[in-house]
Design a protein around this motif. Structure first.
Motif, short mmCIF file in Angstrom:
data_model
loop_
_atom_site.label_atom_id
_atom_site.label_comp_id
_atom_site.label_asym_id
_atom_site.label_seq_id
_atom_site.Cartn_x
_atom_site.Cartn_y
_atom_site.Cartn_z
N GLU A 26 8.21 -0.48 2.61
CA GLU A 26 9.42 0.17 2.93
C GLU A 26 9.59 0.90 4.16
N ILE A 27 8.47 1.60 4.63
CA ILE A 27 8.50 2.11 5.92
C ILE A 27 8.87 0.91 7.02
N GLU A 28 7.92 -0.28 6.72
CA GLU A 28 8.23 -1.03 7.90
C GLU A 28 9.38 -1.64 7.95
N GLN A 29 10.19 -1.97 6.75
CA GLN A 29 11.55 -2.35 6.65
C GLN A 29 12.54 -1.33 7.35
N SER A 30 12.41 0.03 7.27
CA SER A 30 13.14 1.07 7.73
C SER A 30 12.82 0.86 9.30
N ILE A 31 11.89 0.73 9.66
CA ILE A 31 11.58 0.83 10.94
C ILE A 31 12.36 -0.46 11.96
N VAL A 32 12.23 -1.70 11.19
CA VAL A 32 12.94 -2.48 11.72
C VAL A 32 14.26 -2.56 11.63
N GLU A 33 15.13 -1.92 10.82
CA GLU A 33 16.36 -1.67 10.83
C GLU A 33 16.91 -0.71 11.87
N VAL A 49 12.45 7.99 10.53
CA VAL A 49 12.30 7.06 9.45
C VAL A 49 12.67 7.54 7.92
N TYR A 50 12.19 8.71 7.57
CA TYR A 50 12.50 9.39 6.52
C TYR A 50 13.84 9.34 6.29
N HIS A 51 14.68 9.85 7.51
CA HIS A 51 15.89 10.10 7.07
C HIS A 51 16.99 9.06 6.82
N ALA A 52 16.41 7.72 7.36
CA ALA A 52 16.90 6.62 7.28
C ALA A 52 16.71 6.14 5.77
N MET A 53 15.73 6.49 5.01
CA MET A 53 15.37 6.16 3.66
C MET A 53 16.05 7.24 2.74
N HIS A 54 16.63 8.14 3.28
CA HIS A 54 17.31 9.28 2.69
C HIS A 54 16.18 10.07 1.75
N LYS A 55 15.23 10.23 2.48
CA LYS A 55 13.78 10.92 1.96
C LYS A 55 13.76 12.17 2.84
N ARG A 56 12.60 12.99 2.62
CA ARG A 56 12.23 14.06 3.49
C ARG A 56 10.51 14.25 3.33
N GLY A 57 9.90 14.56 4.50
CA GLY A 57 8.74 14.67 4.39
C GLY A 57 8.47 15.90 3.51
N ARG A 58 7.47 16.13 2.81
CA ARG A 58 7.15 17.30 1.78
C ARG A 58 5.80 17.91 2.53
N MET A 99 0.79 -1.09 -0.23
CA MET A 99 0.04 -0.02 -0.14
C MET A 99 0.84 1.43 -0.14
N LEU A 100 0.66 2.17 -0.73
CA LEU A 100 1.33 3.37 -1.16
C LEU A 100 1.02 4.36 0.44
N ILE A 101 1.90 4.74 1.18
CA ILE A 101 1.68 5.45 2.18
C ILE A 101 2.03 6.98 1.97
N CYS A 102 3.15 7.36 1.17
CA CYS A 102 3.77 8.59 0.98
C CYS A 102 3.53 8.89 -0.54
N HIS A 103 2.51 9.74 -0.97
CA HIS A 103 2.31 9.84 -2.25
C HIS A 103 3.34 11.01 -3.17
N CYS A 104 3.90 11.93 -2.07
CA CYS A 104 5.07 12.54 -2.36
C CYS A 104 6.41 12.16 -2.96
N ASN A 105 6.77 11.09 -2.01
CA ASN A 105 8.03 10.52 -2.16
C ASN A 105 7.84 9.07 -2.74
N ILE A 106 6.54 8.35 -3.12
CA ILE A 106 6.16 7.01 -3.48
C ILE A 106 6.84 6.20 -2.74
N ILE A 107 6.47 6.13 -1.43
CA ILE A 107 7.05 5.31 -0.48
C ILE A 107 5.89 4.29 -0.11
N THR A 108 6.22 3.14 -0.10
CA THR A 108 5.02 2.05 0.34
C THR A 108 5.00 1.77 1.96
N GLU A 109 3.94 1.01 2.20
CA GLU A 109 3.98 0.66 3.72
C GLU A 109 5.26 -0.45 4.04
#
Length: 103
Positions: free
Chosen positions: A13-20, A35-44, A1-11
């Motif tokens: 990917e977020i779950e994997q980043s949290i577990v890491e 979480v966004y910093h760990a994925m090298h993204k930023r909240g828009r 499921m797509l969580i962030c439409h601005c950065n095209i981030i799926t649920e």
């Protein structure tokens, strides 16, 4: 499921980043910006942050339930966040008046 439409981030990917992040330190405070910093993204627009918070809570609780920690060490994060939302969030309504209307 797509969580962030601005950065095209799926649920997922977020779950994997949290577990890491939890693998690095299981008891650290994880917030959407981390979480966004760990994925090298930023909240828009940051409209996805409430969904990211719910994902953080769910993944963190599942992570600690699977870990070897005793039941005494595990705290229900979801109940605490819901209590804080009732205590602080529902009364302020983002500092808008009841008769506030968008243009």
């Amino acid at each position: 499921m797509l969580i962030c439409h601005c950065n095209i981030i799926t649920e997922r990917e977020i779950e994997q980043s949290i577990v890491e992040l939890l693998d690095q330190d299981p008891w650290q405070l994880i917030v959407p910006a981390k979480v966004y910093h760990a994925m090298h993204k930023r909240g828009r627009c940051c409209g996805c942050f409430p969904n990211v918070v719910e994902t953080i809570i769910r993944v963190t609780e599942n992570y600690h339930a699977r870990s070897e920690a005793s039941g005494v060490d595990i705290v229900s994060h979801l109940d605490r966040v819901r209590g804080l939302r009732v205590q602080y969030g529902s009364r302020t309504h983002e500092r808008r008046k009841a008769d506030h209307r968008a243009a």
